[in-house]
Design a protein around this motif. Sequence first.
Motif, PDB file in Angstrom:
ATOM      1  N   VAL A 196       4.159   5.640  -5.717  1.00  0.00           N
ATOM      2  CA  VAL A 196       4.034   5.713  -7.182  1.00  0.00           C
ATOM      3  C   VAL A 196       3.134   6.878  -7.572  1.00  0.00           C
ATOM      4  O   VAL A 196       3.443   7.647  -8.497  1.00  0.00           O
ATOM      5  N   ASP A 197       2.013   7.036  -6.873  1.00  0.00           N
ATOM      6  CA  ASP A 197       1.109   8.156  -7.152  1.00  0.00           C
ATOM      7  C   ASP A 197       1.797   9.503  -6.934  1.00  0.00           C
ATOM      8  O   ASP A 197       1.671  10.426  -7.748  1.00  0.00           O
ATOM      9  N   ALA A 250       2.305   1.828  -3.465  1.00  0.00           N
ATOM     10  CA  ALA A 250       1.316   2.366  -4.407  1.00  0.00           C
ATOM     11  C   ALA A 250       1.163   3.873  -4.234  1.00  0.00           C
ATOM     12  O   ALA A 250       1.082   4.622  -5.222  1.00  0.00           O
ATOM     13  N   ARG A 251       1.121   4.345  -2.991  1.00  0.00           N
ATOM     14  CA  ARG A 251       0.994   5.785  -2.759  1.00  0.00           C
ATOM     15  C   ARG A 251       2.257   6.520  -3.209  1.00  0.00           C
ATOM     16  O   ARG A 251       2.185   7.653  -3.689  1.00  0.00           O
ATOM     17  N   ALA A 277       0.824  -1.210   0.000  1.00  0.00           N
ATOM     18  CA  ALA A 277       0.000   0.000   0.000  1.00  0.00           C
ATOM     19  C   ALA A 277       0.861   1.263   0.000  1.00  0.00           C
ATOM     20  O   ALA A 277       0.569   2.228  -0.723  1.00  0.00           O
ATOM     21  N   SER A 318       0.670   4.161 -14.435  1.00  0.00           N
ATOM     22  CA  SER A 318       2.003   3.561 -14.576  1.00  0.00           C
ATOM     23  C   SER A 318       2.883   4.391 -15.502  1.00  0.00           C
ATOM     24  O   SER A 318       3.969   3.940 -15.889  1.00  0.00           O
ATOM     25  N   LEU A 358       0.705  -1.001  -9.661  1.00  0.00           N
ATOM     26  CA  LEU A 358       0.648  -0.114  -8.497  1.00  0.00           C
ATOM     27  C   LEU A 358       0.200   1.296  -8.889  1.00  0.00           C
ATOM     28  O   LEU A 358       0.643   1.832  -9.906  1.00  0.00           O
ATOM     29  N   GLY A 359      -0.627   1.897  -8.036  1.00  0.00           N
ATOM     30  CA  GLY A 359      -0.973   3.308  -8.187  1.00  0.00           C
ATOM     31  C   GLY A 359      -2.026   3.573  -9.235  1.00  0.00           C
ATOM     32  O   GLY A 359      -2.570   2.664  -9.875  1.00  0.00           O
ATOM     33  N   THR A 379       6.364   4.808 -14.142  1.00  0.00           N
ATOM     34  CA  THR A 379       6.913   3.656 -13.446  1.00  0.00           C
ATOM     35  C   THR A 379       7.865   2.869 -14.339  1.00  0.00           C
ATOM     36  O   THR A 379       7.542   2.555 -15.482  1.00  0.00           O
TER      37      THR A 379
END
Length: 294
Positions: free
Chosen positions: A165-166, A162-163, A159, A212, A208-209, A215
């Motif tokens: 990446v955002d 993912a944040r 989690a 991409s 994730l996020g 990424t």
Amino acid sequence: MSRVDIGELVGIRTRHPEAVAEAAGRRRRRSGLLGDSGRLMIVAADHPARGAFAVGDRPHAMANRLDLLERLCLALSRPGVDGVLATADILDDLLLLGALDDKVVMGSMNRGGLAGASFELDDRFTGHRASDLDRLGFDAGKLLLRIDYDDPASLDTLAAAARAVDEMAERQLPVFVEPFICHRRDGLLRNDLGAEAVARSLAIASGLGGTSAYTWLKVPVTEDPDDMRTVMETSTLPAVLLGGDTGGDRDTAYERWRAALRLPTVQGLVAGRALLYPADGDVAGAVDTAVGLL
């Protein structure tokens, strides 16, 4: 080796801590991640912040900071080396040494999963934040994503990744995700480099996020190098190979890298210990050979 005056560095840090931000502001930036070659060669040195000093049979190889900085400065001076991946303390030193002009500077974001700790898979983001990388004018970030299906702490790391990446995408900053499926054996965490596990880790990391677009993947060579073509078909995201510790068998490692670098999604190499601490002590030779693989 390039000589580093540790007394001068400590003196600046003691009397003029603002010099780090000033050096970051003066740093000449390149126009993009990929240089004229269209490939990416990054030297990695973020291991110590996770309490990992060992290289091969040398348990404290990376514990001497002066020695590490001299090796890094030499590696960064070699033709074809695009940049460095490190934590804030090392990048601050390299900024003060003037070693990062025209280089890709990649900040290491999560180092809380300390090597050998019971909480190793609860890999908190204790390093660079997206806001730090943006403020300092750095070029990218890197995060480690280790997943053990039997350890609930992996979900917290997933989690948080993912944040991150955002947050990087919001700033249009590339983030390199280094994923592994892993397991504990005899109390030690082991990465699974089988084809199925690596492919599964790439699929998880790619999703994730909320986007991409920024990424990249940082990918190990599989146990059987012949599996790399199939594994890399799991994602369309650009990828770099990670070097890891060669265990002293440099020629075999280089040949594995050479074959994987021919795959269409693989854009370069991020290697640290294999280049900075080669068994023969020839840092320049190890770096030049790796650059030649590209």
